[in-house]
Each structure stands twice: as C-alpha cells, then as structure tokens.
Enzyme design. Structure first.
Site, PDB file in Angstrom:
ATOM      1  N   HIS A  89       0.924  -1.159  -0.062  1.00 29.60           N
ATOM      2  CA  HIS A  89      -0.033   0.059   0.100  1.00 29.60           C
ATOM      3  C   HIS A  89       0.793   1.120  -0.041  1.00 29.60           C
ATOM      4  CE1 HIS A  89      -3.126  -2.805   0.718  1.00 29.60           C
ATOM      5  NE2 HIS A  89      -2.533  -3.405   1.984  1.00 29.60           N
ATOM      6  N   SER A 127      13.718  17.929 -19.315  1.00 27.57           N
ATOM      7  CA  SER A 127      12.982  19.051 -19.138  1.00 27.57           C
ATOM      8  C   SER A 127      13.473  20.042 -20.141  1.00 27.57           C
ATOM      9  CB  SER A 127      12.801  19.757 -17.727  1.00 27.57           C
ATOM     10  OG  SER A 127      12.181  20.924 -17.506  1.00 27.57           O
TER      11      SER A 127
END
Length: 451
Positions: free
Chosen positions: A154, A277
């Site tokens: 989880h 980027s």
C-alpha cells in the site's frame, strides 16, 4: 499523411516496433491476401476444380509489389469486401487467369486468413521479445538476490525484502505469459475457408479436401467448422497481449516509483544528452518508463473492445470484424514497442544499493515491528505484544525518536530484552525471510523453459 502514432514520423519512434509495423503494413496485409488466394488456387488445381496452368499463373503474379495499393484503398469507398483487391490483382495478369482467382471463396475467408497469417508472423517476434524480458528479469534477480531493500505494501514500508526477490516475481509473471503464448498459438493459428455462410456449398463436394490442402499449404490449422461469426480466438490473442501489457506496465510503474527523488533506489538508463525538461536542466525524468506505461494502457484498452466485437450477428457481420482490423495491428505493434523499450530499460537499469540501505531506516526501526512483536509475543502473548509495539511505533511517529529507544522505555519490553537483544532482532538483513531461496526457485524453474 500520418494522423496516428503508429505511422507518425514525429512520434513513431516513441511508440512502435518497426519490425512489427512491417508485419502489419498494408503491403504485408495485401501479400497475405494474395498468399491465401494462391494457396486456394493450388488446392483447387490439385482437385481439378481449375486448370493447373491457372494456379501457376495466380501463384506467379501473387506479389503485393505488383498492386496499386492506393487504388485498392480508393475502391474501398464503394466496397468493404475483398473485391478491391481482386480488381487490382486482375490487372497484373498477362492472360485471363485473373478470372479464376477467388473461385468459390468469400471475402471473409481471404481477409480472416490474411489476419491469421500476419499473427503467425507476429507471434514469434512477441515471443522473442518477451523471452528477452524474462532473461533480463532473471539476470537482475540473480545479481541482487541478497540486496536488501524495503518491501512496501500500500506504498508504505512493510518488511525488508531483497531487490532480487522483487524482480523474481516479475520474471515468474513473464514466464506465465510465455506459457500463455504457447497455449493460445494452436487456437489462434486456425485458417478460414468455408464460403458465403460457412457451409462450403460452392465447393462442389470437395470443400473439406480443398480446405485441408489449402491450410497445409499455408501452415495453418484446419478449422473444425467455420468461424466467420466466432471471434473468440481473435479476442483471446489480443487479451493475451493485454495481460503481457499489464505485466510490462507494472514493471515500468515500479521502476518509475522507485526512481522518485525521495527514494532513488533504481533509475531507468541515463546518458548524457538525455534531456528531461525544456526549462529545468536538472531533471532526470523516467520518461521511457512513462512511455511504456502509456503504450501498455493503449494495448490493454483493446481487450474489452475485442470481447465486445465477439457479439456478431447471424453467420457474418462486418461490424464486428472491422474492429479487429484496427485492434489487432495496434495491439501487436504497440506491445512489441513496449517490450523493446522495457528490455532496454532492464538491460541497462541503474540500481543503487546504497540508497536501498539508507531507506531501510526511514521509519527509524519501525519496519521491524513484526519481528519485535513476535519475539515479545513469546513472552506476553501475540495480541498483547501487538498492542504494545503498535503504541510504541505510533509514539515514534510523532516524537521522532528511534523505535528502539521508545521500546526500551516500556517496562514490558525492557523486562525481557536489552538494547543489544533488540538491535539483533531489528537488523533488516536478518529479516528477509526466504527472499534468496525464492529467487533460486524462480531461476531453477526457468531451466524448464529454456532447457
């Protein structure tokens, strides 16, 4: 002019396998249709249905490069059958043998066979690429079977595992899909020749024998009955690709997750010149993993579409089959592209054991709560031990102290354990269970596949 990623000169490199794209090209599609027509003619010549010289001529001119594919496309404005191909094919003959092409067959016979023949070429490529994925996952598993890292459930630190244990699960999942490919192959590679409604009424009582000769010629399995409206094995093929996409997508997602700045336990391959980027020069984005994830989503989306296309009406239904003309090539081309990219990622994966070791103590010892609980449970009982360790761990979350300090402040713990005892119990390297053993089991099992 390209309008989709499969044919885009700009984006294609990000999405497709060029080798698979050739298999599902218009040229190869037309060739597979011609191969089917030629095999039909040869079978009919052997049975005396057409003259042998007609079959020889049909075979001689059954070459896609002789056809005007643009003209075939133009003719599809008025016909969704095989007729556009037949019109152009007839033009290439130097006699009237074109009149004897497609004798007694129906359009779907030729088009289904063409698709199956393309899949016949596609399956070995998918198998080869997936075997490479399997081998890379096995190699990483062997190299890192003792590299301890945080296991997460989880998205939260759970218990220690080894990185090799994680990748061995990838390997075994891949192995199951290799088994699936082997299992579906005889069901998928079934030929089609049954006439207008599937009864072979046009074949003068020689249908079954002709069908047998034709399928032997093409290297396809003989159908027990027509499958014109029965599209389950086509849906099974795409569904199997979707399952493979699920596995590949999961692997890419896991690498992406573990590449997070705060985690940085693995990283997809990096080289100088790889720009993350346009505005932030420092970025080393997991952009290849993101591309794989995008590809696998598109492939998985084809599976429900193919199952929907199984709902054919009566004995034939172009509204169902036409779905396959897009979904099958797209699924095949994109899964091959995804496999090529994940194979490069795994082959050149950057692994950072030092960061794995650093992250093991992110919870300041709380990750070993189970080990402490079990040892304390031997003294107090499991439920009581769980309550004590739970309270200590929750306190450690807020006070920022190492869990071992908070444990020793509890009289129920310090009564039975010294700091040295707890330090021994709370060593991550000693609580990885059978991680290495399971890696060995997966590697041993792989020998059954590779021999």
């Amino acid at each position: 002019m390209a309008s989709g990623v499969v044919d885009s000169r700009v984006f294609r490199v990000m999405f497709v396998s060029e080798e698979m794209r050739k298999i599902f090209s218009d040229e190869n599609k037309a060739q597979k249709w011609l191969d089917t027509e030629a095999a039909l003619a040869r079978a009919q010549a052997k049975l005396g249905i057409i003259e042998p010289r007609r079959a020889e001529q049909i075979t001689k001119f059954a070459k896609a490069e002789l056809l005007d594919l643009d003209a075939i496309g133009e003719n599809y404005k008025s016909s969704i059958t095989i007729v556009p191909l037949l019109k152009e094919f007839k033009k290439v003959f130097d006699d009237d043998s074109g009149e004897f092409v497609h004798w007694g067959a129906t359009s779907q016979d030729i088009m289904d066979n063409g698709m199956v023949l393309q899949i016949k070429e596609a399956l070995p490529l998918i198998k080869k690429l997936l075997e490479k994925t399997y081998k890379e996952a096995l190699r990483i598993s062997a190299e890192h079977k003792n590299t301890v890292m945080a296991g997460r459930t989880h998205v939260i630190h759970a218990l220690p595992i080894t990185f090799g244990f994680k990748t061995a699960m990838w390997a075994q999942e891949i192995r199951r899909s290799l088994d699936r490919l082997k299992e579906i192959t005889p069901r998928v590679l079934v030929g089609q020749l049954s006439g207008a409604v599937g009864t072979m009424a046009s074949q003068e009582g020689k249908g079954l024998e002709m069908q047998k000769l034709m399928m032997e010629d093409l290297g396809l399995n003989i159908p027990v009955i027509s499958w014109h409206p029965s599209r389950d094995h086509m849906a099974e093929y795409v569904s199997t690709l979707a399952i493979i996409a699920g596995t590949i997508g999961r692997i890419a997602r896991e690498i992406l997750s573990l590449q997070r700045t705060e985690i940085c336990e693995v990283e997809e391959p990096f080289f100088m010149g790889k720009v993350g980027s346009s505005t932030m020069p420092h970025k080393r984005n997991p952009q290849v993993c993101e591309g794989v994830i995008a590809l696998t989503k598109i492939v998985r989306a084809q599976a429900p579409l193919m199952v929907e296309a199984m709902e054919c009406e009566n004995e034939r239904d172009w509204g169902c089959e036409a779905v396959e003309w897009d979904a099958i090539p797209k699924s095949s081309i994109l899964i091959a592209g995804a496999l090529e990219k994940i194979n490069d990622i795994l082959e050149n994966l950057l692994v950072y054991p030092q960061n794995m070791k650093r992250n093991l103590n992110a919870l300041k010892g709380a990750m070993l709560s189970e080990a402490v609980m079990l040892h304390l449970g031997e003294k107090l009982g499991r439920l009581s031990a769980h309550e004590i360790v739970y309270e200590v761990c929750m306190k450690a979350f807020t006070d920022g102290k190492p869990v071992i300090d908070d444990l020793l402040e509890r009289e129920e713990v310090s009564k039975y354990f010294t700091r040295a005892d707890l330090e021994e119990i709370m060593q991550p390297e000693k609580y990885v269970g059978l991680s290495a053993t399971f890696v060995d089991r997966v590697i041993e099992d792989s020998k059954k596949y590779f021999g």
